[in-house]
Write an enzyme that holds these catalytic residues in place. Structure first.
Site, mmCIF file in Angstrom:
data_model
loop_
_atom_site.group_PDB
_atom_site.id
_atom_site.type_symbol
_atom_site.label_atom_id
_atom_site.label_comp_id
_atom_site.label_asym_id
_atom_site.label_seq_id
_atom_site.Cartn_x
_atom_site.Cartn_y
_atom_site.Cartn_z
ATOM 1 N N LYS A 44 0.856 -1.196 0.000
ATOM 2 C CA LYS A 44 0.000 0.000 0.000
ATOM 3 C C LYS A 44 0.882 1.233 0.000
ATOM 4 O O LYS A 44 1.963 1.235 0.614
ATOM 5 C CB LYS A 44 -0.911 0.013 1.234
ATOM 6 C CG LYS A 44 -1.712 1.297 1.414
ATOM 7 C CD LYS A 44 -2.442 1.336 2.745
ATOM 8 C CE LYS A 44 -3.094 2.694 2.966
ATOM 9 N NZ LYS A 44 -3.789 2.797 4.262
ATOM 10 N N GLU A 65 -8.465 12.308 12.854
ATOM 11 C CA GLU A 65 -7.630 11.192 13.298
ATOM 12 C C GLU A 65 -6.682 11.600 14.415
ATOM 13 O O GLU A 65 -5.738 12.368 14.197
ATOM 14 C CB GLU A 65 -6.851 10.623 12.115
ATOM 15 C CG GLU A 65 -6.108 9.349 12.446
ATOM 16 C CD GLU A 65 -5.714 8.550 11.220
ATOM 17 O OE1 GLU A 65 -5.139 7.460 11.377
ATOM 18 O OE2 GLU A 65 -5.987 9.017 10.096
#
Length: 427
Positions: free
Chosen positions: A189, A234
């Site tokens: 990723k 976040e």
């Protein structure tokens, strides 16, 4: 040297601040005084000037500050450690009186780290901090700082947009290149970012953006440090009196009409669940080395925001007082797979190769640190770098083997909506 024993206020852990009276030949220490405020405080409204303020707040509570008692910049892999040592030295030169004793009272450093080793990190100890914690309002003033006369908040006027370092076409090309490399097994990723530039009619008043972001995204952490302004969903790391929490976000869905169907689809998306698992594993792997009683839920939950929904996992644990500071843990965690990729070193190299401009402080830890090592650090997302009339927005997407370049480009644009809406509010 003879010293006088003073009756010092105690901090929230019951430990007295050390206040030493110097001999007449030595310079007197600068005082840092924290007092409780009698009246409720609108934190954003407390900022007196259009630019240069600092903030970290959520749902009406948190910290804002202005003036610079001390400032530091650093680059390189040891930037966080250097900032921690610098802040310890700043605090050592202060005579601290804190009658409030809540998280965020006493001397505070606002810190915004650089994404890559070559990106500059910034730390600021404000002369004045106003805070609200659990309904308790307080102020911390260092030296002769005081409540400054407040100027009126100004709207940015007409807004025009243009490509920044990476156009939409350039971004989709980068995504294709990344998926090809993932398909060849080079990495699992990588997170690629796309940017957009806005030019305002008038010089940007950072308070205007903060006000709009805080109102539209109250569950996010609205922050400002040295021109970086945003509202992040976040929380990378919170360390308060030994309790540690981290909220991991990865995997995103949106629709013209938000609702349960979006969250339900996201919870069964193999692509998004795989992307999320990479991010959770990257955080848990680091925390297991420094945190005790670590709890990692078996799976994520949907986190709906005003314009999209994320997969979220909340990790908790305990860190002893002798453990690393919140800033140092944030540096250990950065970059998580949610903003970098996996394997980390390979993902960082791919980002350098495929993104034409440095990220600066985008997607890096941003937050505050106190003298005990406690603090809160979000990941600098949904943000922009503000300079005069110019606003550079940047947003990223997690790229895995089956990522679609057009869909990823649309997701990046959706993630810029918070800043665009704030600029265009005109109220």
């Amino acid at each position: 040297m003879a010293t006088a024993s003073l009756s010092a206020p105690r901090d929230r852990r019951g430990l007295p601040w050390t206040i030493v009276s110097a001999s007449p030949a030595a310079p007197a220490q600068v005082r840092a005084t924290t007092r409780r405020l009698a009246e409720p405080v609108d934190l954003v409204a407390a900022l007196p000037a259009a630019r240069g303020g600092v903030s970290f707040l959520q749902d009406g509570e948190g910290l804002v500050g202005w003036g610079e008692h001390s400032r530091m910049t650093a680059k390189g892999p040891e930037a966080a450690s250097e900032i921690r040592a610098w802040f310890d030295a700043v605090v050592a030169d202060l005579a601290v009186s804190d009658e409030v004793g809540v998280p965020g009272s006493g001397p505070i450093a606002f810190v915004s780290l650089g994404f890559d080793d070559s990106d500059e990190s910034v730390a600021i100890v404000p002369s004045v901090v106003i805070g609200v914690r659990s309904g308790i309002a307080f102020s911390t003033v260092i030296g002769a700082g005081g409540l400054t006369e407040r100027s009126a908040v100004e709207a940015p006027g007409r807004i025009s947009y243009c490509d920044a370092s990476l156009s939409v076409a350039g971004f989709t090309s980068a995504v294709r290149a990344a998926t090809e490399r993932i398909g060849r097994g080079e990495l699992d990723k990588v997170v690629l970012a796309h940017d957009l530039e806005a030019i305002a009619e008038h010089e940007i008043d950072e308070r205007y953006l903060l006000r709009e972001l805080a109102a539209a995204y109250p569950s996010c952490w609205t922050y400002a440090v040295a021109g970086l302004v945003g509202a992040s969903p976040e929380m990378l790391i919170r360390r308060i009196d030994g309790a540690v929490t981290s909220r991991v976000l990865a995997g995103t869905a949106w629709a013209e009409h938000a609702g349960d169907a979006v969250a339900a689809d996201l919870m069964v998306s193999r692509k998004d669940l795989a992307e999320h698992a990479f991010a959770v594993d990257s955080v848990a792997r680091v925390l297991r080395d420094v945190v005790t009683e670590l709890e990692v839920p078996d799976g994520p939950h949907p986190l709906p925001l005003a314009n999209l929904t994320h997969l979220a996992t909340d990790i908790t644990g305990h860190l002893p007082a002798t453990g690393p500071s919140a800033l140092e843990v944030a540096a250990m965690l950065h970059p998580t797979a949610a903003v970098g990729g996996t394997p980390t070193a390979l993902a960082r190299q791919v980002i350098r190769e495929l993104e034409p401009a440095p990220r600066g402080r985008y997607a890096a830890p941003v937050g505050w640190l106190d003298a005990h090592g406690d603090g809160e650090f979000a990941i600098a997302l949904r943000c922009a770098m503000v300079s005069g009339h110019t606003v550079r927005m940047i947003a990223g997407c997690g790229i895995v083997a089956d990522s679609d370049p057009t869909t990823e480009a649309r997701e990046a644009q959706v993630k810029m909506v918070p800043i665009r809406d704030a600029l265009e509010a005109q109220r």
